[in-house]
Design a protein around this motif. Sequence first.
Motif, PDB file in Angstrom:
ATOM      1  N   GLY A 297     -20.791  42.473 -39.160  1.00 28.71           N
ATOM      2  CA  GLY A 297     -20.817  42.816 -40.180  1.00 28.71           C
ATOM      3  C   GLY A 297     -20.476  41.568 -41.365  1.00 28.71           C
ATOM      4  O   GLY A 297     -20.898  41.810 -42.465  1.00 28.71           O
ATOM      5  N   ALA A 298     -20.131  40.440 -41.183  1.00 29.86           N
ATOM      6  CA  ALA A 298     -20.619  39.322 -42.505  1.00 29.86           C
ATOM      7  C   ALA A 298     -21.598  38.600 -42.389  1.00 29.86           C
ATOM      8  O   ALA A 298     -21.774  38.727 -43.517  1.00 29.86           O
ATOM      9  CB  ALA A 298     -18.973  37.951 -41.905  1.00 29.86           C
ATOM     10  N   TYR A 299     -22.669  39.143 -41.325  1.00 34.78           N
ATOM     11  CA  TYR A 299     -23.777  38.715 -41.608  1.00 34.78           C
ATOM     12  C   TYR A 299     -24.671  39.298 -42.509  1.00 34.78           C
ATOM     13  O   TYR A 299     -25.345  39.536 -43.176  1.00 34.78           O
ATOM     14  CB  TYR A 299     -24.795  38.265 -40.211  1.00 34.78           C
ATOM     15  N   ARG A 300     -24.098  40.158 -42.253  1.00 32.31           N
ATOM     16  CA  ARG A 300     -25.197  42.070 -43.614  1.00 32.31           C
ATOM     17  C   ARG A 300     -24.693  42.193 -44.821  1.00 32.31           C
ATOM     18  O   ARG A 300     -24.588  41.662 -45.787  1.00 32.31           O
ATOM     19  CB  ARG A 300     -24.413  43.080 -42.707  1.00 32.31           C
ATOM     20  N   ALA A 301     -23.080  41.133 -44.551  1.00 30.23           N
ATOM     21  CA  ALA A 301     -22.136  41.441 -46.108  1.00 30.23           C
ATOM     22  C   ALA A 301     -23.437  40.013 -46.983  1.00 30.23           C
ATOM     23  O   ALA A 301     -23.186  39.854 -48.281  1.00 30.23           O
ATOM     24  CB  ALA A 301     -20.841  41.037 -45.940  1.00 30.23           C
ATOM     25  N   ALA A 302     -23.322  39.018 -46.276  1.00 37.20           N
ATOM     26  CA  ALA A 302     -23.771  37.726 -46.938  1.00 37.20           C
ATOM     27  C   ALA A 302     -25.327  38.221 -47.328  1.00 37.20           C
ATOM     28  O   ALA A 302     -25.915  37.552 -48.341  1.00 37.20           O
ATOM     29  CB  ALA A 302     -23.855  36.275 -45.981  1.00 37.20           C
ATOM     30  N   HIS A 303     -26.294  38.716 -46.057  1.00 38.49           N
ATOM     31  CA  HIS A 303     -27.440  39.314 -46.526  1.00 38.49           C
ATOM     32  C   HIS A 303     -27.499  40.218 -47.918  1.00 38.49           C
ATOM     33  O   HIS A 303     -28.786  40.120 -48.799  1.00 38.49           O
ATOM     34  CB  HIS A 303     -27.735  39.602 -45.563  1.00 38.49           C
ATOM     35  N   ASP A 304     -26.770  41.192 -47.649  1.00 36.96           N
ATOM     36  CA  ASP A 304     -26.545  42.042 -48.852  1.00 36.96           C
ATOM     37  C   ASP A 304     -26.397  41.253 -51.059  1.00 36.96           C
ATOM     38  O   ASP A 304     -26.764  40.856 -51.877  1.00 36.96           O
ATOM     39  CB  ASP A 304     -25.619  42.751 -49.120  1.00 36.96           C
ATOM     40  N   LEU A 305     -26.209  39.586 -50.195  1.00 40.92           N
ATOM     41  CA  LEU A 305     -25.396  39.157 -51.390  1.00 40.92           C
ATOM     42  C   LEU A 305     -26.523  38.082 -51.840  1.00 40.92           C
ATOM     43  O   LEU A 305     -26.294  37.442 -52.611  1.00 40.92           O
ATOM     44  CB  LEU A 305     -24.591  38.445 -51.070  1.00 40.92           C
ATOM     45  N   GLY A 306     -27.523  38.560 -50.399  1.00 36.26           N
ATOM     46  CA  GLY A 306     -28.894  37.144 -50.671  1.00 36.26           C
ATOM     47  C   GLY A 306     -28.075  35.784 -50.373  1.00 36.26           C
ATOM     48  O   GLY A 306     -28.848  34.647 -50.949  1.00 36.26           O
ATOM     49  N   LEU A 307     -27.280  35.708 -49.648  1.00 42.74           N
ATOM     50  CA  LEU A 307     -26.636  34.483 -48.724  1.00 42.74           C
ATOM     51  C   LEU A 307     -26.899  34.120 -48.013  1.00 42.74           C
ATOM     52  O   LEU A 307     -27.716  35.118 -47.188  1.00 42.74           O
ATOM     53  CB  LEU A 307     -25.370  34.000 -48.842  1.00 42.74           C
ATOM     54  N   SER A 308     -27.291  32.767 -47.250  1.00 42.69           N
ATOM     55  CA  SER A 308     -28.027  32.001 -45.790  1.00 42.69           C
ATOM     56  C   SER A 308     -27.265  31.904 -44.982  1.00 42.69           C
ATOM     57  O   SER A 308     -26.436  31.025 -45.594  1.00 42.69           O
ATOM     58  CB  SER A 308     -29.082  31.622 -46.583  1.00 42.69           C
ATOM     59  N   ILE A 309     -27.261  32.147 -44.115  1.00 48.71           N
ATOM     60  CA  ILE A 309     -26.284  31.461 -42.625  1.00 48.71           C
ATOM     61  C   ILE A 309     -26.971  30.960 -42.200  1.00 48.71           C
ATOM     62  O   ILE A 309     -27.852  31.093 -41.722  1.00 48.71           O
ATOM     63  CB  ILE A 309     -25.788  32.880 -42.775  1.00 48.71           C
ATOM     64  N   PRO A 310     -26.590  29.151 -41.550  1.00 50.10           N
ATOM     65  CA  PRO A 310     -24.547  28.399 -42.120  1.00 50.10           C
ATOM     66  C   PRO A 310     -24.900  27.666 -43.354  1.00 50.10           C
ATOM     67  O   PRO A 310     -24.030  27.395 -44.209  1.00 50.10           O
ATOM     68  CB  PRO A 310     -24.619  27.811 -41.011  1.00 50.10           C
ATOM     69  N   HIS A 311     -26.132  28.140 -44.077  1.00 52.08           N
ATOM     70  CA  HIS A 311     -26.774  27.418 -45.549  1.00 52.08           C
ATOM     71  C   HIS A 311     -25.488  27.339 -46.974  1.00 52.08           C
ATOM     72  O   HIS A 311     -25.029  26.244 -47.759  1.00 52.08           O
ATOM     73  CB  HIS A 311     -28.541  27.213 -45.804  1.00 52.08           C
ATOM     74  N   ASP A 312     -25.169  28.606 -46.730  1.00 56.69           N
ATOM     75  CA  ASP A 312     -24.169  29.394 -47.734  1.00 56.69           C
ATOM     76  C   ASP A 312     -22.509  29.641 -47.101  1.00 56.69           C
ATOM     77  O   ASP A 312     -21.969  29.613 -47.968  1.00 56.69           O
ATOM     78  CB  ASP A 312     -24.790  30.531 -48.645  1.00 56.69           C
ATOM     79  N   LEU A 313     -22.955  30.247 -46.018  1.00 57.18           N
ATOM     80  CA  LEU A 313     -21.544  30.466 -45.880  1.00 57.18           C
ATOM     81  C   LEU A 313     -22.314  30.672 -43.872  1.00 57.18           C
ATOM     82  O   LEU A 313     -22.659  30.775 -43.334  1.00 57.18           O
ATOM     83  CB  LEU A 313     -21.877  32.176 -45.237  1.00 57.18           C
ATOM     84  N   SER A 314     -20.652  29.797 -43.379  1.00 56.90           N
ATOM     85  CA  SER A 314     -20.541  29.625 -42.164  1.00 56.90           C
ATOM     86  C   SER A 314     -19.833  30.536 -41.218  1.00 56.90           C
ATOM     87  O   SER A 314     -18.897  31.203 -41.630  1.00 56.90           O
ATOM     88  CB  SER A 314     -20.350  28.313 -41.654  1.00 56.90           C
ATOM     89  N   VAL A 315     -20.507  31.316 -40.183  1.00 57.62           N
ATOM     90  CA  VAL A 315     -19.685  32.380 -39.815  1.00 57.62           C
ATOM     91  C   VAL A 315     -19.471  32.032 -37.692  1.00 57.62           C
ATOM     92  O   VAL A 315     -19.907  31.813 -36.893  1.00 57.62           O
ATOM     93  CB  VAL A 315     -20.348  33.612 -38.807  1.00 57.62           C
ATOM     94  N   VAL A 316     -17.537  32.324 -37.391  1.00 54.74           N
ATOM     95  CA  VAL A 316     -17.724  31.662 -36.015  1.00 54.74           C
ATOM     96  C   VAL A 316     -17.204  33.515 -35.753  1.00 54.74           C
ATOM     97  O   VAL A 316     -16.717  34.007 -35.863  1.00 54.74           O
ATOM     98  CB  VAL A 316     -16.682  31.011 -35.572  1.00 54.74           C
ATOM     99  N   GLY A 317     -16.941  33.979 -34.467  1.00 55.81           N
ATOM    100  CA  GLY A 317     -17.265  34.985 -33.627  1.00 55.81           C
ATOM    101  C   GLY A 317     -16.387  34.860 -32.678  1.00 55.81           C
ATOM    102  O   GLY A 317     -15.952  33.942 -32.029  1.00 55.81           O
ATOM    103  N   PHE A 318     -15.631  35.714 -31.893  1.00 51.34           N
ATOM    104  CA  PHE A 318     -15.041  36.015 -31.126  1.00 51.34           C
ATOM    105  C   PHE A 318     -15.410  37.377 -29.657  1.00 51.34           C
ATOM    106  O   PHE A 318     -15.641  38.243 -30.285  1.00 51.34           O
ATOM    107  CB  PHE A 318     -13.581  35.997 -30.557  1.00 51.34           C
ATOM    108  N   ASP A 319     -15.721  36.766 -28.344  1.00 51.80           N
ATOM    109  CA  ASP A 319     -15.694  37.087 -27.740  1.00 51.80           C
ATOM    110  C   ASP A 319     -17.257  35.930 -27.066  1.00 51.80           C
ATOM    111  O   ASP A 319     -17.221  36.881 -25.413  1.00 51.80           O
ATOM    112  CB  ASP A 319     -16.383  38.826 -27.930  1.00 51.80           C
TER     113      ASP A 319
END
Length: 361
Positions: free
Chosen positions: A256-278
């Motif tokens: 979901g965080a990936y989709r939010a970043a995409h909605d805002l025109g942000l790139s992962i990991p250049h603009d936002l880093s994300v770590v999940g669990f599982d």
Amino acid sequence: MARPRISDVAAAAGVSPTTVSHALNDTDARVAADTRARVKRIAREIGYTPSSLARGLRTRRTRTVGMISDVIATTPFAGQMLAGAQDAARENGHLLILTDTGDDRDVEREAISALVSQQVDAMIYATMWHRAVDVPSGLPSDTVFLDCRPADASHRSVVPDDRAGGASAARELVEAGHRRIAYLSSDDPRAIAADLRRDGFLEVLSGAGISHDPALILHGDGTTASGRRLATELLRLPDDQRPTAMFCFNDRMAGGAYRAAHDLGLSIPHDLSVVGFDDQQYHAAEQEPPLTTIALPHYEMGRWAMEVVLGVRDADPKTSHLMPCPVVRRDSVGPPPARSANLSRRRTIPNESAAPAAPEP
């Protein structure tokens, strides 16, 4: 062709059927070693297999282990718990009998009663996610609890080391240079894991000298949609207040965080880093870019539980065994971005209704 009988082995070996039984089951030391070896060789050659029912009546063992679970059998990414338990059972000459109750207490009671009446040698009680459970009536005292812990600490159990896993997630982001790190948590009051992961996360931030902003811990229901909603809320903050990284309670919220970043025109990991669990199968590695996450040790926990219940390994009945949760590094973590670059890249979503609802995977 008729199935070979014990009398056939006895005739071929030149001994009595009783001697064959003792030789094959190693139940009488008076049977000479060479006779025992000859009987076993002949039994193999003619394809004789002892009756498991008869052997069970003699030894009072059925070579079976019962497993009671809530929804594990119908949840694909938890199947590794079953694989670990089955492998350990097979290696030790046992068959695993699984009953999935659908988290229905009436079905659970019936399943426990049925397995006890079948005289299984041992039982494992397993749940889909780490939580404290009341011990159901009728469970044998030597039952091992898998991915849950008895509320009264009365049985042996194995659970993931969620606190250390949360610490590992924070460490990945802190070592990449991030200081404003959000935690998207679960709001389910039964989810022990959510608070444990948060505690480990905050411990690492504190050790790194990072004063954490409580506004960066938000709670959702663990779905992709809730992760998207919470991440959108954080990413729409003023640029100097926005997190540059997010640690998510599970891989679905990370998606979901990936989709939010995409909605805002942000790139992962250049603009936002994300770590999940599982390290959820068919999910984490399929993100674009592939998601760095903390793996739940499903296979290892299932194997540990089976080995303990069969007496292959020892365990403290009063303390849950904490199974390590390894980091699975992929491509969703990078250094924090320059703020000016963020401002130039970000698009604005005027309100939440502008973001389409995210279907669940």
